[in-house]
Design an enzyme around this catalytic site. Structure first.
Site, PDB file in Angstrom:
ATOM      1  N   ILE A  25       0.833  -1.208   0.000  1.00  0.00           N
ATOM      2  CA  ILE A  25       0.000   0.000   0.000  1.00  0.00           C
ATOM      3  C   ILE A  25       0.870   1.261   0.000  1.00  0.00           C
ATOM      4  O   ILE A  25       0.578   2.232  -0.699  1.00  0.00           O
ATOM      5  CB  ILE A  25      -0.940  -0.033   1.229  1.00  0.00           C
ATOM      6  CG1 ILE A  25      -1.954  -1.181   1.074  1.00  0.00           C
ATOM      7  CG2 ILE A  25      -1.663   1.309   1.400  1.00  0.00           C
ATOM      8  CD1 ILE A  25      -2.654  -1.576   2.360  1.00  0.00           C
ATOM      9  N   SER A 138      -6.242  -0.416  10.960  1.00  0.00           N
ATOM     10  CA  SER A 138      -6.831  -1.599  10.314  1.00  0.00           C
ATOM     11  C   SER A 138      -8.197  -1.865  10.931  1.00  0.00           C
ATOM     12  O   SER A 138      -8.411  -1.593  12.121  1.00  0.00           O
ATOM     13  CB  SER A 138      -5.940  -2.815  10.545  1.00  0.00           C
ATOM     14  OG  SER A 138      -6.619  -3.991  10.149  1.00  0.00           O
ATOM     15  N   TYR A 157      -0.867  -8.360  16.204  1.00  0.00           N
ATOM     16  CA  TYR A 157      -0.918  -7.362  15.126  1.00  0.00           C
ATOM     17  C   TYR A 157      -2.118  -6.432  15.333  1.00  0.00           C
ATOM     18  O   TYR A 157      -1.995  -5.207  15.268  1.00  0.00           O
ATOM     19  CB  TYR A 157      -1.010  -8.081  13.781  1.00  0.00           C
ATOM     20  CG  TYR A 157      -1.387  -7.204  12.612  1.00  0.00           C
ATOM     21  CD1 TYR A 157      -0.449  -6.350  12.028  1.00  0.00           C
ATOM     22  CD2 TYR A 157      -2.683  -7.224  12.089  1.00  0.00           C
ATOM     23  CE1 TYR A 157      -0.799  -5.544  10.959  1.00  0.00           C
ATOM     24  CE2 TYR A 157      -3.034  -6.427  11.017  1.00  0.00           C
ATOM     25  CZ  TYR A 157      -2.086  -5.585  10.450  1.00  0.00           C
ATOM     26  OH  TYR A 157      -2.435  -4.771   9.394  1.00  0.00           O
ATOM     27  N   LYS A 161      -2.229  -2.353  15.929  1.00  0.00           N
ATOM     28  CA  LYS A 161      -2.969  -1.415  15.076  1.00  0.00           C
ATOM     29  C   LYS A 161      -3.931  -0.583  15.915  1.00  0.00           C
ATOM     30  O   LYS A 161      -4.153   0.599  15.635  1.00  0.00           O
ATOM     31  CB  LYS A 161      -3.737  -2.165  13.977  1.00  0.00           C
ATOM     32  CG  LYS A 161      -2.901  -2.980  13.008  1.00  0.00           C
ATOM     33  CD  LYS A 161      -1.724  -2.243  12.419  1.00  0.00           C
ATOM     34  CE  LYS A 161      -2.059  -1.182  11.411  1.00  0.00           C
ATOM     35  NZ  LYS A 161      -0.835  -0.537  10.867  1.00  0.00           N
TER      36      LYS A 161
HETATM   37  N1  NAP Z   1      -2.986  -5.443   3.417  1.00  0.00           N
HETATM   38  C1  NAP Z   1      -4.086  -5.336   4.151  1.00  0.00           C
HETATM   39  O1  NAP Z   1      -5.115  -6.002   3.904  1.00  0.00           O
HETATM   40  C2  NAP Z   1      -4.137  -4.352   5.281  1.00  0.00           C
HETATM   41  C3  NAP Z   1      -5.335  -4.256   6.015  1.00  0.00           C
HETATM   42  C4  NAP Z   1      -5.416  -3.344   7.057  1.00  0.00           C
HETATM   43  C5  NAP Z   1      -4.329  -2.538   7.351  1.00  0.00           C
HETATM   44  N2  NAP Z   1      -3.175  -2.650   6.656  1.00  0.00           N
HETATM   45  C6  NAP Z   1      -2.057  -1.770   7.015  1.00  0.00           C
HETATM   46  O2  NAP Z   1      -1.579  -1.106   5.862  1.00  0.00           O
HETATM   47  C7  NAP Z   1      -0.175  -0.877   5.986  1.00  0.00           C
HETATM   48  C8  NAP Z   1       0.557  -1.419   4.781  1.00  0.00           C
HETATM   49  O3  NAP Z   1       0.265  -2.807   4.681  1.00  0.00           O
HETATM   50  P1  NAP Z   1       0.702  -3.658   3.402  1.00  0.00           P
HETATM   51  O4  NAP Z   1      -0.319  -4.714   3.226  1.00  0.00           O
HETATM   52  O5  NAP Z   1       1.007  -2.763   2.265  1.00  0.00           O
HETATM   53  O6  NAP Z   1       2.059  -4.340   3.955  1.00  0.00           O
HETATM   54  P2  NAP Z   1       3.309  -4.929   3.151  1.00  0.00           P
HETATM   55  O7  NAP Z   1       3.000  -5.120   1.718  1.00  0.00           O
HETATM   56  O8  NAP Z   1       3.805  -6.078   3.959  1.00  0.00           O
HETATM   57  O9  NAP Z   1       4.381  -3.732   3.264  1.00  0.00           O
HETATM   58  C9  NAP Z   1       4.845  -3.351   4.523  1.00  0.00           C
HETATM   59  C10 NAP Z   1       5.861  -2.231   4.370  1.00  0.00           C
HETATM   60  O10 NAP Z   1       6.331  -1.906   5.695  1.00  0.00           O
HETATM   61  C11 NAP Z   1       7.752  -1.927   5.662  1.00  0.00           C
HETATM   62  N3  NAP Z   1       8.334  -2.229   6.965  1.00  0.00           N
HETATM   63  C12 NAP Z   1       8.188  -3.363   7.701  1.00  0.00           C
HETATM   64  N4  NAP Z   1       8.939  -3.296   8.820  1.00  0.00           N
HETATM   65  C13 NAP Z   1       9.583  -2.092   8.782  1.00  0.00           C
HETATM   66  C14 NAP Z   1      10.508  -1.452   9.635  1.00  0.00           C
HETATM   67  N5  NAP Z   1      10.959  -2.019  10.760  1.00  0.00           N
HETATM   68  N6  NAP Z   1      10.942  -0.213   9.307  1.00  0.00           N
HETATM   69  C15 NAP Z   1      10.523   0.374   8.161  1.00  0.00           C
HETATM   70  N7  NAP Z   1       9.667  -0.190   7.306  1.00  0.00           N
HETATM   71  C16 NAP Z   1       9.209  -1.420   7.607  1.00  0.00           C
HETATM   72  C17 NAP Z   1       8.089  -2.998   4.643  1.00  0.00           C
HETATM   73  O11 NAP Z   1       9.442  -2.860   4.240  1.00  0.00           O
HETATM   74  P3  NAP Z   1      10.361  -4.157   3.850  1.00  0.00           P
HETATM   75  O12 NAP Z   1      10.092  -4.413   2.415  1.00  0.00           O
HETATM   76  O13 NAP Z   1      11.751  -3.687   4.146  1.00  0.00           O
HETATM   77  O14 NAP Z   1       9.911  -5.272   4.733  1.00  0.00           O
HETATM   78  C18 NAP Z   1       7.093  -2.658   3.557  1.00  0.00           C
HETATM   79  O15 NAP Z   1       7.545  -1.559   2.805  1.00  0.00           O
HETATM   80  C19 NAP Z   1       0.245  -1.518   7.306  1.00  0.00           C
HETATM   81  O16 NAP Z   1       0.291  -0.548   8.307  1.00  0.00           O
HETATM   82  C20 NAP Z   1      -0.858  -2.513   7.573  1.00  0.00           C
HETATM   83  O17 NAP Z   1      -0.996  -2.757   8.963  1.00  0.00           O
HETATM   84  C21 NAP Z   1      -3.051  -3.549   5.628  1.00  0.00           C
END
Ligand code: NAP
Length: 279
Positions: A25, A138, A157, A161
């Protein structure tokens, strides 16, 4: 104002930091903001991944203004905010982890919540007056609890959140422009692995490009107000962004204040004090 996710207002001259902008995202938040003309700072722990993301964004937006800030939310000791070189008009606290394995509670809380809590305080000298802090929560937070130490990765998790969302609302109550958003259900790495060709969840959920819409609106829409919650229109799971009521545990001001005090104790930093000193 009618909001068209495919025709965003121009954001030339504005600078936005997006954490975790190299993937998922966060990548699409960076891409959409850059397409609107904003300078986007990609806050990522891997330079190689950030550069790959910048190359990909430039394929669709060759004129994009993009920069990299080395950022590991699990260890902010090496953070060099002076390298920002400019004031930020918004920060999207997007990065997130779901830890399965040992100590998911401490790790998810440390990265997702405490990392962003401390980062907000450390960025204070670099924020423009009235800069927007956009926290990514979330829908799973609505049923989370803080009752006991959590050994299940998904529940840990959800709790992290919830802490993030309570932080975002508390920051607004403390006089900082702070908005909370959630992407609904956005398929891929934080969602269950795909099995075979059939993906029934595609009917209910959406891609991460659409998952970026609420955060982008929280940054760009002049009608968005501090303290609001934004998420996808259809059952809070998919669709264009709309404002949602803040209720239930998300509106628990005593809990939010308690989480705030504990976070100050654990990080030694107070984002609202740091930010208000600047205003
Ligand atoms: N996907 C869903 O359905 C969903 C639903 C509700 C909420 N969310 C929220 O939306 C946000 C993005 O989710 P996503 O699905 O896009 O996740 P994702 O594809 O797993 O991407 C996570 C991002 O966070 C970075 N990250 C992880 N640990 C880190 C650290 N210690 N320092 C700096 N960066 C770090 C990762 O970098 P690396 O590549 O280096 O690991 C990656 O760029 C999150 O806050 C998640 O909780 C997602």
């Amino acid at each position: 104002m009618t909001w068209d996710v495919h025709h965003l207002p121009r954001a030339d001259g504005r600078t936005v930091l997006v954490t975790g902008a190299n993937a998922g995202i966060g990548y699409f938040v960076a891409q959409q903001l850059a397409g609107a003309g904003a300078t986007v700072v990609l806050g990522c722990r891997s330079r190689a991944k950030a550069e790959a993301a910048m190359t990909a964004i430039r394929e669709t937006h060759p004129e994009a203004s993009l920069r990299f800030l080395p950022l590991d939310l699990g260890d902010l000791s090496a953070l060099e905010t002076d390298s920002l070189g400019t004031h930020l008009d918004a920060v999207v606290l997007n990065a997130g982890v779901l830890i399965e394995g040992q100590d998911p509670d401490d790790q998810a809380f440390a990265v997702n919540h405490l990392g962003h809590f401390a980062l907000t305080a450390l960025l204070a000298p670099h924020l423009s007056p009235g800069a927007r802090i956009v926290t990514t929560g979330s829908f799973v937070a609505k049923t989370a609890k803080f009752s006991a130490h959590e050994h299940d990765g998904k529940r840990a998790y959800a709790r992290s959140k919830l802490a993030q969302m309570l932080f975002g609302f508390e920051l607004a109550r403390r006089g900082v422009f702070s908005v909370v958003n959630h992407p609904g259900g956005a398929l891929d790495s934080l969602t269950p692995p795909h099995r075979g060709g059939l993906q029934p969840q595609r009917l209910l959920l959406q891609g991460k490009d659409s998952g970026a819409w609420p955060a982008v609106r929280c940054v760009l829409d002049p009608d968005v107000r501090s303290g609001q919650l934004w998420g996808p229109r259809l059952f809070g799971l998919r669709g264009v962004p709309r404002e949602e009521p803040v209720r239930g545990i998300l509106a628990d001001t005593e809990l939010a204040a308690a989480v705030w005090e504990q976070s100050v104790e654990l990080t030694g930093l107070d984002p609202s004090a740091a930010l208000l000193r600047r205003q």
